[in-house]
Design a protein around this motif. Structure first.
Motif, PDB file in Angstrom:
ATOM      1  N   PHE A 294       1.112  -1.240  -0.062  1.00 56.18           N
ATOM      2  CA  PHE A 294       0.116  -0.034   0.060  1.00 56.18           C
ATOM      3  C   PHE A 294       0.727   1.089  -0.034  1.00 56.18           C
ATOM      4  O   PHE A 294       0.281   2.268  -0.141  1.00 56.18           O
ATOM      5  N   GLY A 295       2.174   1.118   0.183  1.00 55.62           N
ATOM      6  CA  GLY A 295       3.047   2.418   0.435  1.00 55.62           C
ATOM      7  C   GLY A 295       3.630   2.703  -0.887  1.00 55.62           C
ATOM      8  O   GLY A 295       3.592   2.299  -1.917  1.00 55.62           O
ATOM      9  N   ALA A 296       4.799   3.694  -0.459  1.00 55.11           N
ATOM     10  CA  ALA A 296       5.758   4.141  -1.896  1.00 55.11           C
ATOM     11  C   ALA A 296       6.791   3.163  -1.877  1.00 55.11           C
ATOM     12  O   ALA A 296       7.319   3.095  -3.012  1.00 55.11           O
ATOM     13  N   CYS A 297       7.082   2.228  -0.955  1.00 56.27           N
ATOM     14  CA  CYS A 297       8.171   1.358  -1.052  1.00 56.27           C
ATOM     15  C   CYS A 297       7.871   0.569   0.166  1.00 56.27           C
ATOM     16  O   CYS A 297       7.054   0.572   0.972  1.00 56.27           O
ATOM     17  N   GLY A 298       8.913  -0.500   0.156  1.00 52.75           N
ATOM     18  CA  GLY A 298       8.523  -1.658   1.024  1.00 52.75           C
ATOM     19  C   GLY A 298       9.008  -1.320   2.322  1.00 52.75           C
ATOM     20  O   GLY A 298       8.471  -1.896   3.476  1.00 52.75           O
TER      21      GLY A 298
ATOM     22  N   SER B 185      16.153  -3.104  -3.760  1.00 52.15           N
ATOM     23  CA  SER B 185      16.033  -1.818  -4.424  1.00 52.15           C
ATOM     24  C   SER B 185      14.417  -1.144  -4.213  1.00 52.15           C
ATOM     25  O   SER B 185      14.093  -0.316  -3.923  1.00 52.15           O
ATOM     26  N   SER B 186      13.658  -2.199  -4.196  1.00 48.19           N
ATOM     27  CA  SER B 186      11.968  -2.005  -4.149  1.00 48.19           C
ATOM     28  C   SER B 186      11.687  -1.621  -2.762  1.00 48.19           C
ATOM     29  O   SER B 186      11.030  -0.926  -2.521  1.00 48.19           O
ATOM     30  N   TYR B 187      12.548  -2.261  -1.747  1.00 46.42           N
ATOM     31  CA  TYR B 187      12.299  -2.134  -0.200  1.00 46.42           C
ATOM     32  C   TYR B 187      12.738  -0.698  -0.086  1.00 46.42           C
ATOM     33  O   TYR B 187      11.821  -0.167   0.590  1.00 46.42           O
ATOM     34  N   ALA B 188      13.714  -0.098  -0.642  1.00 46.02           N
ATOM     35  CA  ALA B 188      14.172   1.211  -0.288  1.00 46.02           C
ATOM     36  C   ALA B 188      13.430   2.262  -1.166  1.00 46.02           C
ATOM     37  O   ALA B 188      13.304   3.549  -0.703  1.00 46.02           O
ATOM     38  N   THR B 189      13.061   2.112  -2.215  1.00 50.75           N
ATOM     39  CA  THR B 189      12.720   2.763  -3.322  1.00 50.75           C
ATOM     40  C   THR B 189      11.182   2.747  -3.914  1.00 50.75           C
ATOM     41  O   THR B 189      10.758   3.716  -4.510  1.00 50.75           O
ATOM     42  N   GLY B 190      10.883   1.691  -3.743  1.00 49.76           N
ATOM     43  CA  GLY B 190       9.759   1.168  -4.464  1.00 49.76           C
ATOM     44  C   GLY B 190       9.747   0.912  -6.075  1.00 49.76           C
ATOM     45  O   GLY B 190       8.990   0.442  -6.769  1.00 49.76           O
ATOM     46  N   LYS B 191      11.117   1.040  -6.626  1.00 47.67           N
ATOM     47  CA  LYS B 191      11.249   0.720  -8.032  1.00 47.67           C
ATOM     48  C   LYS B 191      12.266  -0.409  -7.868  1.00 47.67           C
ATOM     49  O   LYS B 191      13.333  -0.569  -7.102  1.00 47.67           O
ATOM     50  N   SER B 192      11.866  -1.586  -8.782  1.00 47.24           N
ATOM     51  CA  SER B 192      12.954  -2.804  -8.599  1.00 47.24           C
ATOM     52  C   SER B 192      13.363  -3.188  -9.923  1.00 47.24           C
ATOM     53  O   SER B 192      12.674  -2.684 -11.256  1.00 47.24           O
TER      54      SER B 192
END
Lengths: 305, 331
Positions: A294-298, B185-192
């Motif tokens: 649901f958020g902008a990133c994990g 990368s997805s964890y920190a930025t949402g882009k993977s």
């Protein structure tokens, strides 16, 4: 007729616990935790298996007596010959469902043994889900990275094939797997002479940024999130989207309390906020997130539905 | 599969100019992608329009070179058309193969374009003979790019056990995680890399001076701290400096790049078909220099002569290198 509730699955233990702690944990889950399915076995590092292998049959027996369905876990990254053999052997038994966490195992599936696809297999879209469902996969635990919009599409696709969809609902999220052991590296060792230092950290070794911010946790060859996924306040929305199962990933501490909180909320016996308060109480030190969904990133802070 | 003759040199191109430079410098094969989310190097200003791809494929064919089109991200649920169109266009434009990672897309390509050659991307992380057999049997995959988690001995064992070709990375950036199975990368930025084709994207990078130190951040997380005035490294997540227990430093990997040039003879012996250079995001001049050097090395290897070490040293000047997982001690 009672309302159909979500299935609760206990995921495989990700950490290197001693044989005694392992046995006690599964005994307590068998006797007290209101979960429906338990995935048991090693998914992270095959070097750990010899330490607790002897405990598994008794744990399975007790889990079954406790009314749980038992599913055998598989290794996430299969490279060695003995790991290939172990993967193959999982489909030589006929008693239990198998959870596939590496596509290596797709070679050995047989119609008479039901199998599920675990969260470490890349099921990002309905075409991949359809292919695996046609191969016989009956259940999918989706990768924790997926946003809610993808979960909705995949749950609808699974329903078409009579398969069910589960999401990672509680616990540190698996983010990466490597050929290299980071626990060993942090102790100045290598994977082949690791001295099993990962056993020192029952929930993973904290990785902090150089300005002291909590960031990740290392667990042997695996890298996990610092934050614990927590979807207890999102259960309704997930159920409405067609999700039929929630995965709870084992951690140290009072895990039965964690499972009870989810079971109560899933059965609508208590409100989501009440369930959340119970989790807060059970694991006061955990940082929660539902950011991937649901958020902008994990790593994003909890978003209220 | 093993025992073939000359090693094939597979080179990156992020632009049509780099593509032509790679072919002119001696690349047997060039790999590239369309300018959208369908490929794992989805960076601003990089990659090929359909028209540029058409011209590039023709250019390669005139010189006897091959073009591989990477469509190697994982299609977004409910949005498959962007990816299936990329595969359709690759087939229509005459690509010599497509490099795919997603099972659904492999299934689509094998059914819709039965004569299109399929390569399995490193992003699929097929790390043993059984996983490779699954992809070969299910989709008719002809070549597998091996993940960077294997030793040379393990690669040799795989080649003895499979009926398809293997391609391995020889030079350039180095993922320390099993590729395609990393959401750091997805964890920190949402882009993977898997979903967006971007790892540690520049859009989420910030450099800031704090207390006499230059801090580079990714998605707000400090990845490097260096004394002000020093050059701050780009904050690629897995190459960052962190604290883990008593250990302070590069928890995952030092800021090194892969250089396995010294292992060319062993990789040939291990039955590898093709050697791959990473770096579609690199400049045309870099591509040209690296390709020229590796082509000379491969020609020497094919002629049974020693590999000219001086050729390769210049390319990694000022930069630490590693032979990565190919040597067991890396683990």
């Amino acid at each position: 007729m009672g309302q159909k509730t979500l299935t609760l699955t206990l995921g495989p233990l990700q950490f290197n616990w001693s044989a005694e702690v392992f046995a006690d944990f599964y005994a307590r889950v068998a006797d007290e935790a209101p979960v429906d399915r338990v995935v048991i076995g090693e998914s992270v590092c095959s070097k750990r298996t010899p330490f607790y292998r002897d405990q598994i049959p008794a744990a399975i027996e007790r889990l079954k007596r406790g009314g749980k369905s038992v599913v055998l876990a598989s290794l996430a990254l299969v490279t060695l010959e003995r790991e290939r053999r172990a993967a193959r052997d999982l489909f030589k038994q006929t008693e239990h469902e198998v959870e596939i966490d590496d596509l290596t195992l797709m070679n050995w599936t047989r119609p008479e043994i039901p199998f599920a696809i675990g969260p470490l297999v890349n099921v990002y879209n309905e075409a991949t889900l359809a292919f695996l469902a046609k191969c016989g996969a009956q259940r999918f635990c989706l990768p924790p990275e997926l946003p809610f919009a993808s979960v909705e599409v995949l749950a609808a696709a699974a329903a078409k094939y009579g398969a069910s969809v589960e999401v990672w609902a509680y616990g540190r999220m698996p983010l990466a797997v490597s050929g290299r052991c980071y626990h060993a590296r942090a102790h100045g060792l290598s994977k082949d002479s690791c001295l099993f230092v990962c056993a020192q950290d029952p929930d993973g070794l904290a990785v902090r940024t150089l300005d002291g911010a909590d960031f990740l946790a290392i667990n042997g060859v695996q890298t996990l999130s610092h934050k614990y996924c927590n979807l207890i306040r999102d259960v309704d929305q997930l159920a409405q989207a067609g999700v039929t199962g929630l995965r709870l990933s084992p951690h140290s501490g009072d895990f039965v309390a964690v499972a009870r909180a989810f079971a109560e909320v899933a059965a609508k016996r208590i409100a989501p906020d009440e369930g959340f308060a119970l989790l807060r109480q059970a694991v006061p030190e955990a940082d929660f997130s539902n950011g991937f969904l649901f958020g902008a990133c994990g790593a994003a802070p909890l978003v209220s539905a | 599969m093993s025992g073939q003759g000359k090693l094939e040199l597979v080179c990156p191109a992020g632009t049509p100019a780099a593509f032509r430079a790679a072919i002119d410098a001696g690349a047997h094969t060039v790999y590239c992608g369309f300018n959208d989310e369908t490929n794992a190097r989805n960076f601003p200003g990089l990659n090929f329009s359909r028209a540029e791809m058409t011209e590039s494929i023709k250019f390669a064919h005139r010189r006897g070179g091959k073009t591989l089109i990477a469509v190697n991200t994982f299609p977004r649920a409910g949005d498959l058309a962007l990816w299936t169109n990329a595969v359709d266009d690759a087939a229509r434009l005459g690509a010599d193969a497509v490099i795919l990672a997603d099972i659904g897309l492999l299934d689509y390509a094998s059914r819709r374009h039965p004569s299109l050659r399929l390569h399995l991307s490193v992003q699929a992380a097929a790390a043993n003979a059984d996983a490779i057999a699954f992809y070969a049997r299910s989709f008719g995959v002809k070549r597998v790019v091996l993940p960077r988690v294997l030793t040379v001995q393990e690669i040799a064992a795989i080649n003895r056990a499979i009926a398809v070709e293997t391609e391995v990375f020889i030079f350039g950036g180095l993922c320390v995680m099993a590729e395609g199975r990393c959401s750091l990368s997805s964890y920190a930025t949402g882009k993977s890399p898997n979903m967006n084709g971007a790892c540690s994207p520049a859009s989420h990078v910030d450099y800031h001076e704090e207390d006499g130190e230059l801090v580079s951040r990714l998605g707000g997380f400090a990845i490097h701290r260096v004394a002000a005035g020093q050059a701050a490294p780009y904050p690629t997540l897995c190459k960052g400096c962190f604290q883990a227990g008593a250990y302070r430093g590069h928890v995952f990997e030092d800021p090194v790049s892969l250089d396995a040039a010294s292992l060319i003879p062993q990789l040939a012996e291990a039955g590898v078909t093709a050697l791959k250079i990473e770096g579609r995001q690199r400049s045309r001049a870099y591509t040209e220099a690296v390709v020229r050097s590796f082509r000379r090395a491969l020609d020497a290897q094919a002629a049974g002569k020693p590999i000219p070490a001086s050729e390769l040293r210049g390319l990694t000047e000022g930069q630490q290198t590693t032979s990565g997982a190919y040597r067991k001690t890396w683990r």
